[in-house]
Design a protein around this motif. Structure first.
Motif, PDB file in Angstrom:
ATOM      1  N   PHE A  53       0.874  -1.173   0.000  1.00  8.59           N
ATOM      2  CA  PHE A  53       0.000   0.000   0.000  1.00  8.59           C
ATOM      3  C   PHE A  53       0.912   1.224   0.000  1.00  8.59           C
ATOM      4  N   PRO A  54       1.415   1.608  -1.171  1.00  9.74           N
ATOM      5  CA  PRO A  54       2.492   2.599  -1.237  1.00  9.74           C
ATOM      6  C   PRO A  54       2.078   3.989  -0.791  1.00  9.74           C
ATOM      7  N   LEU A  55       3.050   4.713  -0.296  1.00 12.94           N
ATOM      8  CA  LEU A  55       2.824   6.095   0.108  1.00 12.94           C
ATOM      9  C   LEU A  55       2.413   6.936  -1.088  1.00 12.94           C
ATOM     10  N   ARG A  56       1.433   7.787  -0.871  1.00 13.95           N
ATOM     11  CA  ARG A  56       1.036   8.789  -1.859  1.00 13.95           C
ATOM     12  C   ARG A  56       0.517   9.987  -1.092  1.00 13.95           C
ATOM     13  N   VAL A  57       1.144  11.152  -1.271  1.00 11.56           N
ATOM     14  CA  VAL A  57       0.784  12.356  -0.531  1.00 11.56           C
ATOM     15  C   VAL A  57       0.898  13.571  -1.444  1.00 11.56           C
ATOM     16  N   PRO A  58      -0.171  14.317  -1.667  1.00 10.45           N
ATOM     17  CA  PRO A  58      -0.041  15.572  -2.412  1.00 10.45           C
ATOM     18  C   PRO A  58       0.934  16.515  -1.703  1.00 10.45           C
ATOM     19  N   VAL A 203      -7.410  17.168   1.044  1.00 11.29           N
ATOM     20  CA  VAL A 203      -6.008  16.897   0.721  1.00 11.29           C
ATOM     21  C   VAL A 203      -5.565  17.494  -0.602  1.00 11.29           C
ATOM     22  N   LEU A 204      -6.507  17.759  -1.513  1.00 12.89           N
ATOM     23  CA  LEU A 204      -6.192  18.354  -2.816  1.00 12.89           C
ATOM     24  C   LEU A 204      -7.327  19.297  -3.194  1.00 12.89           C
ATOM     25  N   PRO A 205      -7.456  20.429  -2.488  1.00 13.19           N
ATOM     26  CA  PRO A 205      -8.616  21.312  -2.699  1.00 13.19           C
ATOM     27  C   PRO A 205      -8.698  21.879  -4.101  1.00 13.19           C
ATOM     28  N   GLU A 206      -7.602  21.835  -4.850  1.00 11.34           N
ATOM     29  CA  GLU A 206      -7.635  22.306  -6.237  1.00 11.34           C
ATOM     30  C   GLU A 206      -8.592  21.491  -7.098  1.00 11.34           C
ATOM     31  N   ARG A 207      -8.969  20.308  -6.615  1.00 10.32           N
ATOM     32  CA  ARG A 207      -9.929  19.485  -7.366  1.00 10.32           C
ATOM     33  C   ARG A 207     -11.276  20.193  -7.524  1.00 10.32           C
ATOM     34  N   ILE A 208     -11.596  21.085  -6.603  1.00  9.05           N
ATOM     35  CA  ILE A 208     -12.878  21.792  -6.663  1.00  9.05           C
ATOM     36  C   ILE A 208     -12.715  22.981  -7.603  1.00  9.05           C
ATOM     37  N   ASP A 209     -12.652  22.658  -8.901  1.00 12.20           N
ATOM     38  CA  ASP A 209     -12.413  23.694  -9.908  1.00 12.20           C
ATOM     39  C   ASP A 209     -13.730  24.135 -10.536  1.00 12.20           C
ATOM     40  N   ALA A 238      -6.815  27.177   1.448  1.00 11.71           N
ATOM     41  CA  ALA A 238      -7.305  26.571   0.211  1.00 11.71           C
ATOM     42  C   ALA A 238      -8.484  25.637   0.488  1.00 11.71           C
ATOM     43  N   VAL A 239      -8.434  24.905   1.588  1.00  9.30           N
ATOM     44  CA  VAL A 239      -9.542  24.020   1.958  1.00  9.30           C
ATOM     45  C   VAL A 239     -10.786  24.845   2.270  1.00  9.30           C
ATOM     46  N   ARG A 240     -10.606  25.915   3.030  1.00  8.11           N
ATOM     47  CA  ARG A 240     -11.760  26.764   3.365  1.00  8.11           C
ATOM     48  C   ARG A 240     -12.377  27.370   2.115  1.00  8.11           C
ATOM     49  N   GLY A 244     -16.154  26.746   0.787  1.00 11.48           N
ATOM     50  CA  GLY A 244     -17.025  27.889   0.553  1.00 11.48           C
ATOM     51  C   GLY A 244     -17.634  27.866  -0.837  1.00 11.48           C
ATOM     52  N   ALA A 245     -16.840  27.486  -1.829  1.00 11.00           N
ATOM     53  CA  ALA A 245     -17.354  27.413  -3.196  1.00 11.00           C
ATOM     54  C   ALA A 245     -18.419  26.334  -3.324  1.00 11.00           C
ATOM     55  N   LEU A 246     -18.223  25.212  -2.640  1.00 13.83           N
ATOM     56  CA  LEU A 246     -19.231  24.149  -2.671  1.00 13.83           C
ATOM     57  C   LEU A 246     -20.530  24.604  -2.012  1.00 13.83           C
TER      58      LEU A 246
END
Length: 338
Positions: A53-58, A203-209, A238-240, A244-246
């Motif tokens: 279960f390999p490490l993956r971290v943004p 973990v990757l708030p940029e996804r909310i584009d 960035a998370v906030r 807020g956009a959602l």
């Protein structure tokens, strides 16, 4: 503690598509630890856990970790340590009974009136406590075949009125792929509500584009998004902004957390998490007792201690900021209150 000095690539400093940040995630535990000023901790990294279960971290998530702190609560959630190699009685490959509740391809049907779709096996981050870390994603993803088998299953059971997208992480799929599903669901009159379980806004708030916001804002059903933050340090500007956009698109935001040793097993941390969530427009929903999945025993908090923590935060917060302490018991008709 100083913030971590892991270099954030130019793609993260400029407006960029979330896919580029996804691809640039940290995958090497040694690189992560050297960036945190913790090279000595590499001796405790488990090669077998990393292989399975390999490490993956943004990188943006790693940048919220505290430099020089081997006990940082965010680092602890992602680092594959030798603790995972211990075989502990009572910890199994399928602790929540997903296997016994399979419906159509990628469909988990445990509870009355709602069905969960394993949209994909992909995640932007690999959390060491994941209850589906051993799930057979290669054979069981609802998005395969253009969602056909999953939608057929839903169509055949008119008692299902809520569809839950999970995974993996459903937001790891492209917005166009998600739209394939919701376009098909529009033809099912029994569907009255859509729910998404996702860690990406954290973990990757940029996804909310913009594309994603346009899609989710145009859906014809009330939409609930259950995000997943375990510690207040996970929530930054960035998370906030993503939350807020959602909310501006009418999405109802809830949070589920997992109670974990060394991450959030004290009242101060849990209170801070609830306060940070509410300041971001997210209501605390569930605080899960650990699902007893093989490789996660070192995170477990005994139930008696969990109950004491629940009482402590209840004494310090208004009721609407106190998450329900629950566990999942296979075969039960819903989450069970602790």
């Amino acid at each position: 503690m100083q913030p971590v000095m892991i270099p954030v690539p130019a793609a993260a400093r400029q407006p960029a598509r979330w896919q580029a940040l996804w691809r640039d995630a940290l995958r090497d535990p040694v690189e992560l630890l050297e960036g945190l000023g913790l090279p000595g901790l590499a001796a405790r990294v488990s090669a077998s856990a990393q292989a399975q279960f390999p490490l993956r971290v943004p990188r943006g998530y790693a940048a919220r970790m505290r430099r020089g702190d081997a006990n940082d609560p965010l680092l602890r959630q992602v680092l594959p340590l030798d603790d995972e190699d211990r075989l502990v009685p009572g910890f199994s490959l399928d602790a929540v009974g997903d296997g016994a509740a399979k419906g159509g391809t990628g469909v988990i049907h445990k509870y009355d009136g709602r069905a969960l779709l394993i949209a994909t096996g992909s995640c932007a981050i690999h959390c060491r406590y994941c209850f589906r870390r051993h799930f057979p994603y290669a054979e069981e993803t609802a998005a395969s075949g253009g969602w056909g088998s999953a939608v057929d299953y839903l169509r055949a059971d008119p008692s299902i009125h809520e569809v839950i997208l999970s995974g993996g992480d459903p937001l790891s799929l492209s917005t166009s792929k998600l739209a394939e599903l919701t376009d098909a669901l529009r033809a099912l009159p029994q569907i009255t509500r859509l729910r998404l379980h996702t860690r990406l806004p954290i973990v990757l708030p940029e996804r909310i584009d913009a594309e994603f916001l346009d899609w989710i804002g145009a859906l014809p059903w009330p939409t609930v998004m259950v995000v997943h933050a375990n510690h207040a340090h996970e929530i930054d500007t960035a998370v906030r902004e993503a939350c807020g956009a959602l909310r501006q698109r009418g999405v109802h935001l809830l949070n589920q957390a997992v109670l974990m040793r060394g991450v959030n097993d004290d009242a101060d941390a849990l209170v801070a998490l609830s306060e940070a969530l509410f300041a971001s427009g997210v209501l605390p929903y569930y605080l899960h007792l650990l699902d007893r999945v093989r490789g996660t025993a070192h995170f477990e908090v005994p139930e008696a201690e969990a109950l004491t923590l629940r009482d402590a935060i209840h004494a310090r917060l208004p009721g609407y900021l106190v998450p329900r302490l629950v566990r999942e018991i296979p075969g039960e008709p819903g989450k069970t209150a602790a």
